[in-house]
Design a protein around this motif. Structure first.
Motif, PDB file in Angstrom:
ATOM      1  N   ALA A 153     -13.401   6.997  17.465  1.00 13.83           N
ATOM      2  CA  ALA A 153     -14.698   7.640  17.222  1.00 13.83           C
ATOM      3  C   ALA A 153     -15.738   6.598  16.818  1.00 13.83           C
ATOM      4  O   ALA A 153     -16.873   6.945  16.525  1.00 13.83           O
ATOM      5  N   SER A 154     -15.329   5.320  16.823  1.00 12.85           N
ATOM      6  CA  SER A 154     -16.235   4.296  16.281  1.00 12.85           C
ATOM      7  C   SER A 154     -16.967   3.558  17.393  1.00 12.85           C
ATOM      8  O   SER A 154     -16.688   3.735  18.575  1.00 12.85           O
ATOM      9  N   TYR A 155     -17.853   2.703  16.974  1.00 17.29           N
ATOM     10  CA  TYR A 155     -18.615   1.833  17.876  1.00 17.29           C
ATOM     11  C   TYR A 155     -17.666   0.966  18.718  1.00 17.29           C
ATOM     12  O   TYR A 155     -17.991   0.532  19.805  1.00 17.29           O
ATOM     13  N   TYR A 156     -16.465   0.710  18.197  1.00 16.46           N
ATOM     14  CA  TYR A 156     -15.509  -0.188  18.859  1.00 16.46           C
ATOM     15  C   TYR A 156     -14.598   0.532  19.839  1.00 16.46           C
ATOM     16  O   TYR A 156     -13.646  -0.048  20.339  1.00 16.46           O
ATOM     17  N   ARG A 157     -14.888   1.816  20.102  1.00 16.05           N
ATOM     18  CA  ARG A 157     -13.928   2.639  20.867  1.00 16.05           C
ATOM     19  C   ARG A 157     -13.634   2.105  22.277  1.00 16.05           C
ATOM     20  O   ARG A 157     -12.551   2.337  22.801  1.00 16.05           O
ATOM     21  N   ASP A 158     -14.604   1.393  22.884  1.00 13.81           N
ATOM     22  CA  ASP A 158     -14.342   0.888  24.238  1.00 13.81           C
ATOM     23  C   ASP A 158     -13.525  -0.405  24.229  1.00 13.81           C
ATOM     24  O   ASP A 158     -13.086  -0.872  25.270  1.00 13.81           O
ATOM     25  N   GLY A 159     -13.336  -0.964  23.057  1.00 10.16           N
ATOM     26  CA  GLY A 159     -12.538  -2.190  22.961  1.00 10.16           C
ATOM     27  C   GLY A 159     -11.082  -1.849  22.706  1.00 10.16           C
ATOM     28  O   GLY A 159     -10.708  -0.675  22.621  1.00 10.16           O
ATOM     29  N   PRO A 160     -10.239  -2.889  22.583  1.00 10.08           N
ATOM     30  CA  PRO A 160      -8.810  -2.630  22.369  1.00 10.08           C
ATOM     31  C   PRO A 160      -8.508  -2.144  20.953  1.00 10.08           C
ATOM     32  O   PRO A 160      -9.325  -2.342  20.043  1.00 10.08           O
ATOM     33  N   PHE A 161      -7.368  -1.510  20.783  1.00  7.29           N
ATOM     34  CA  PHE A 161      -6.855  -1.169  19.453  1.00  7.29           C
ATOM     35  C   PHE A 161      -5.540  -1.927  19.344  1.00  7.29           C
ATOM     36  O   PHE A 161      -4.573  -1.605  20.032  1.00  7.29           O
ATOM     37  N   VAL A 162      -5.541  -2.962  18.522  1.00  9.04           N
ATOM     38  CA  VAL A 162      -4.338  -3.803  18.435  1.00  9.04           C
ATOM     39  C   VAL A 162      -3.693  -3.573  17.072  1.00  9.04           C
ATOM     40  O   VAL A 162      -4.304  -3.821  16.038  1.00  9.04           O
ATOM     41  N   ALA A 163      -2.465  -3.036  17.099  1.00  8.73           N
ATOM     42  CA  ALA A 163      -1.763  -2.747  15.837  1.00  8.73           C
ATOM     43  C   ALA A 163      -0.715  -3.819  15.610  1.00  8.73           C
ATOM     44  O   ALA A 163      -0.029  -4.238  16.535  1.00  8.73           O
ATOM     45  N   ILE A 164      -0.618  -4.267  14.379  1.00  6.75           N
ATOM     46  CA  ILE A 164       0.407  -5.264  14.062  1.00  6.75           C
ATOM     47  C   ILE A 164       1.047  -4.865  12.735  1.00  6.75           C
ATOM     48  O   ILE A 164       0.345  -4.508  11.789  1.00  6.75           O
ATOM     49  N   ASN A 165       2.383  -4.862  12.733  1.00  5.48           N
ATOM     50  CA  ASN A 165       3.086  -4.488  11.512  1.00  5.48           C
ATOM     51  C   ASN A 165       3.475  -5.762  10.772  1.00  5.48           C
ATOM     52  O   ASN A 165       4.351  -6.496  11.187  1.00  5.48           O
ATOM     53  N   CYS A 166       2.757  -6.016   9.664  1.00  7.53           N
ATOM     54  CA  CYS A 166       2.944  -7.287   8.957  1.00  7.53           C
ATOM     55  C   CYS A 166       4.344  -7.383   8.354  1.00  7.53           C
ATOM     56  O   CYS A 166       4.851  -8.478   8.139  1.00  7.53           O
ATOM     57  N   ALA A 167       4.986  -6.241   8.100  1.00  9.50           N
ATOM     58  CA  ALA A 167       6.317  -6.284   7.498  1.00  9.50           C
ATOM     59  C   ALA A 167       7.385  -6.561   8.541  1.00  9.50           C
ATOM     60  O   ALA A 167       8.467  -7.032   8.217  1.00  9.50           O
ATOM     61  N   ALA A 168       7.060  -6.257   9.822  1.00 10.50           N
ATOM     62  CA  ALA A 168       8.094  -6.373  10.844  1.00 10.50           C
ATOM     63  C   ALA A 168       8.186  -7.778  11.425  1.00 10.50           C
ATOM     64  O   ALA A 168       9.138  -8.097  12.114  1.00 10.50           O
ATOM     65  N   LEU A 169       7.188  -8.638  11.132  1.00 10.19           N
ATOM     66  CA  LEU A 169       7.201  -9.975  11.741  1.00 10.19           C
ATOM     67  C   LEU A 169       7.853 -10.988  10.808  1.00 10.19           C
ATOM     68  O   LEU A 169       7.614 -10.957   9.601  1.00 10.19           O
ATOM     69  N   PRO A 170       8.667 -11.902  11.364  1.00  8.93           N
ATOM     70  CA  PRO A 170       9.215 -12.971  10.515  1.00  8.93           C
ATOM     71  C   PRO A 170       8.054 -13.747   9.886  1.00  8.93           C
ATOM     72  O   PRO A 170       7.036 -13.974  10.557  1.00  8.93           O
ATOM     73  N   LYS A 171       8.226 -14.118   8.635  1.00  2.85           N
ATOM     74  CA  LYS A 171       7.131 -14.760   7.882  1.00  2.85           C
ATOM     75  C   LYS A 171       6.486 -15.916   8.652  1.00  2.85           C
ATOM     76  O   LYS A 171       5.270 -16.027   8.730  1.00  2.85           O
ATOM     77  N   GLY A 172       7.341 -16.753   9.265  1.00  5.98           N
ATOM     78  CA  GLY A 172       6.820 -17.951   9.943  1.00  5.98           C
ATOM     79  C   GLY A 172       5.976 -17.626  11.160  1.00  5.98           C
ATOM     80  O   GLY A 172       5.264 -18.476  11.670  1.00  5.98           O
ATOM     81  N   LEU A 173       6.069 -16.407  11.649  1.00  8.66           N
ATOM     82  CA  LEU A 173       5.382 -16.080  12.901  1.00  8.66           C
ATOM     83  C   LEU A 173       4.063 -15.335  12.699  1.00  8.66           C
ATOM     84  O   LEU A 173       3.248 -15.255  13.597  1.00  8.66           O
TER      85      LEU A 173
END
Ligand SMILES: Nc1ncnc2c1ncn2[C@@H]1O[C@H](COP(=O)(O)OP(=O)(O)OP(=O)(O)O)[C@@H](O)[C@H]1O
Length: 683
Positions: free
Chosen positions: A398-418
């Motif tokens: 619903a935002s101004y950014y709606r035509d751009g991508p929605f990139v989700a990242i789960n900070c807990a699921a990634l190995p710390k070094g990555l």
């Protein structure tokens, strides 16, 4: 054969016989064969040798004829003018006809043209053999060969004082287009008039071929231009000296240079690759640069390079047979868009997908709507499964950014070094293991859209520092990069941790917390959402996949059980419970027996809890420890019950599980979830 007086006299007599009823016994063999053949055809066409007759077009037909033959007329006209300049004043006129014998153009002495009108020799008149009998135009078209027709050889009486020479005109494929004719009224016949016509016709045929080839080149070039403009890449064509011969609009835009300023310049005077002032040696680059991410520097400018994906190929097989080079440029931004498309970086949920009419649900939606109206950072706080990602996607959509991508990242699921390289990307060779090419991070991929940083509370402290920098500067620096890249990304972060507590534990940066905490939205736990529980259960029963396409309903006995349960896993747990029930039931109704065990035993647990509460209270009182009954609320019930059970049983797992009416496995899982260590309850 010569056109002698004797031949002329013999011809006259032959023609008189041929055109009378009685020609059987006459010997015509002295007549040139191509002429006699034509007489025979004229007779077959029933051309009246004594009649002045022709088919003449009306004005509109003449206009259409001229239009259809405009290229032929345009090409032949200069040749006619040139020929006429040679014969002007000597009693000749020139005619151009189309392939059917219609006169297209005519040029000659005035009195000759006036005289020709009397023989109906005008533009639009038909001179084919079938209409006008043997004549140089018609017969030339019939035999598709040059011909000269002497006076008495003509078939129709009104033409017999003319001598005419014609040459056929062909197109580049050899198809007949018409003929060029020169006609004189004199009785002197010169073979050189045919020679003149033939050399003109030869010139015309060659010019038509060249024009055709030129047209083909023009249309190929037009096709090439439209292909160049149709592609989304920037394309640059270089000659063998690396000078720009063509650049499509995209390349001009990408390199900020107009075609006018670029054409003819050596590519090295405009851009260099990877390192400033390093000339582009495209031969060396060819194998290396096949769709490769590359920094492009602008010659003579010290501004930051622009990242492109670049491909180089040669026109011709290799540099030895070099006919030029084609450079293809793709903006990293465009490639990122493609990556996003392929990777499905897209938000599919909208506010309409957030079910529930309770006041916490309504408040949640209105807070999210407010957040969608501006572009400040959003922090979503709430237990697991309360719909944080659903809310984040809905805000994005619903935002101004709606035509751009929605990139989700789960900070807990990634190995710390990555995490850092995932978020910010890296340059080639930035660290051991980094690919030969650089890689954009999620922030670059999310440019123009929203990045959803889930479980932000689990982000390592050093990455928090980099994230803070990105938030403050709105620029990313890839690991190992010398330059920054501007990005326009909306940040939505989420956590189920108590971030303030993390801040006081020094495991979360305070400055980052305040940067993220611009718009905070508290996700209500399901147990606080009253009738929403039933509404959501109905929604899931109707929308979740069921194998036989049944219309699922929920029996009325189920709702009170659902409403009483504490839902530690919130909406995700409810969704799973309904999905499981759909799979268990044989018919189209979900009944209490289809619910998971923990929901069914919950009521007993509560009752047992009430009975033992007083007992425990007195025991705790004896130990001088106040029973935290006042702090009981539905939100903490699950956790508090386990505490009390463990206290009562002295940390005995089997007894606590029996007391709470749950399996030992479930008890272990919940203790793990709430971070309860049963060892603390043992003596
Ligand atoms: N209001 C709602 N209406 C309908 N479905 C919902 C609602 N809220 C959540 N859900 C559904 O519940 C599930 C969990 O939601 P979501 O993943 O957004 O929760 P979350 O808070 O991000 O969880 P986690 O913290 O574990 O990542 C999803 O399948 C989502 O579609």
């Amino acid at each position: 054969m010569q056109f002698t007086k004797e031949y002329q006299e013999k011809l006259q007599s032959a023609w008189e016989h041929f055109t009378s009823e009685d020609d059987e016994q006459f010997d015509y063999t002295f007549i040139r064969p191509m002429i006699f053949q034509s007489w025979l055809r004229s007779r077959m066409y029933q051309v009246n040798p004594f009649e002045k007759k022709t088919a003449i077009m009306d004005l509109s037909e003449i206009a259409a004829l001229a239009k259809a033959n405009s290229r032929l007329i345009k090409t032949v006209r200069p040749y006619m003018e040139k020929l006429y300049s040679i014969v002007e004043g000597s009693g000749y006129f020139l005619l151009l006809s189309d392939k059917d014998g219609y006169v297209l153009d005519l040029i000659g002495d005035h009195e000759m043209i006036e005289q020709a009108k009397e023989s109906l020799l005008v533009v639009g008149a038909n001179r084919s053999e079938s209409v006008a009998g043997t004549n140089a135009i018609g017969t030339c078209l019939a035999i598709q060969a040059p011909i000269q027709i002497w006076n008495g050889e003509h078939y129709v009486i009104s033409h017999r004082h003319y001598s005419c020479s014609s040459g056929p005109i062909f197109d580049s494929t050899g198809a007949l287009l018409g003929c060029l004719n020169i006609t004189g009224s004199n009785t002197e016949i010169h073979t050189h008039t045919l020679g003149m016509v033939l050399s003109a016709v030869d010139g015309i045929n060659k010019e038509l071929k060249i024009r055709k080839a030129y047209d083909e080149i023009e249309s190929m070039s037009a096709q090439r231009n439209s292909i160049l403009e149709a592609v989304t890449s920037g394309l640059i064509l270089l000659n063998e000296d690396d000078e720009i011969i063509q650049m499509n609009g995209n390349a001009q835009r990408m390199l900020h240079i107009s075609g006018q300023n670029a054409i003819g310049r050596n590519i090295n005077s405009i851009i260099s690759i990877d390192e400033p002032d390093q000339r582009c040696n495209f031969y060396a680059l060819k194998s290396a640069y096949s769709d490769k991410e590359t920094d492009i520097y602008f010659a003579g400018s010290y501004t930051a390079p622009i990242k492109f994906r670049i491909s180089v190929s040669f026109v011709g097989q290799d540099k030895m047979h070099d006919r030029g080079t084609v450079i293809r440029l793709d903006e990293a931004k465009y490639i990122n868009k493609l990556v996003n498309k392929v990777s499905g970086f897209k938000a599919s949920y909208h506010f309409s997908n957030i079910m529930g009419s309770s006041s916490p649900a309504r408040f949640l939606v209105s807070s999210c709507e407010k957040a969608a109206r501006n572009s400040s950072n959003v922090l979503l706080l709430g237990e697991s499964g309360t719909g944080k990602e659903l809310a984040a996607q809905s805000i994005h959509n619903a935002s101004y950014y709606r035509d751009g991508p929605f990139v989700a990242i789960n900070c807990a699921a990634l190995p710390k070094g990555l995490i850092e390289s995932e978020l910010f990307g890296y340059e080639k060779g930035a660290f051991t293991g980094a690919g030969k090419e650089g890689n954009p991070g999620k922030f670059e991929l999310a440019d123009g859209g929203t990045i959803f940083l889930d479980e932000i509370g689990d982000m390592p402290l050093d990455v928090q520092a980099s994230l803070l920098r990105v938030i403050q500067t709105r620029e990313v620096v890839r690991i190992g990069a010398k330059y920054t890249k501007k990005i326009d990304v909306r940040i939505i972060a989420a956590t189920n941790r108590n971030l303030l507590e993390e801040v006081s534990n020094k495991s979360f940066r305070q400055d980052l917390y305040y940067r993220l905490n611009v718009l905070t939205i508290q996700m209500p736990p399901l147990r606080d959402r009253g009738d929403d529980i039933c509404e959501l259960a109905d929604h899931f029963a109707q929308t979740l996949y069921n194998p036989w396409g049944r219309r699922m309903t929920i029996s009325p006995q189920v709702y009170p059980l659902l409403k009483k349960y504490s839902w530690p896993g919130n909406i995700r747990e409810l969704e799973n419970a309904i999905e499981r029930a759909i799979n268990i039931t044989d018919d189209d109704q979900i009944r209490p027996e289809h619910l998971p065990e923990q929901i069914l035993v919950w009521e007993n647990t509560l009752e047992r809890f009430d009975q033992s509460k007083n007992e425990m209270a007195s025991q705790l009182n004896q130990l001088n420890q106040p029973l935290p009954v006042s702090s009981f609320n539905l939100g903490k019930k699950d956790c508090d019950l386990i505490h009390l059970g463990l206290k009562q049983t002295g940390g005995n797992i089997r007894k606590t599980a029996d007391l709470l009416g749950i399996s030992r496995r479930t008890l272990y899982r919940r203790m793990d979830k709430y971070g309860i260590d049963y060892g603390n309850f043992r003596d």
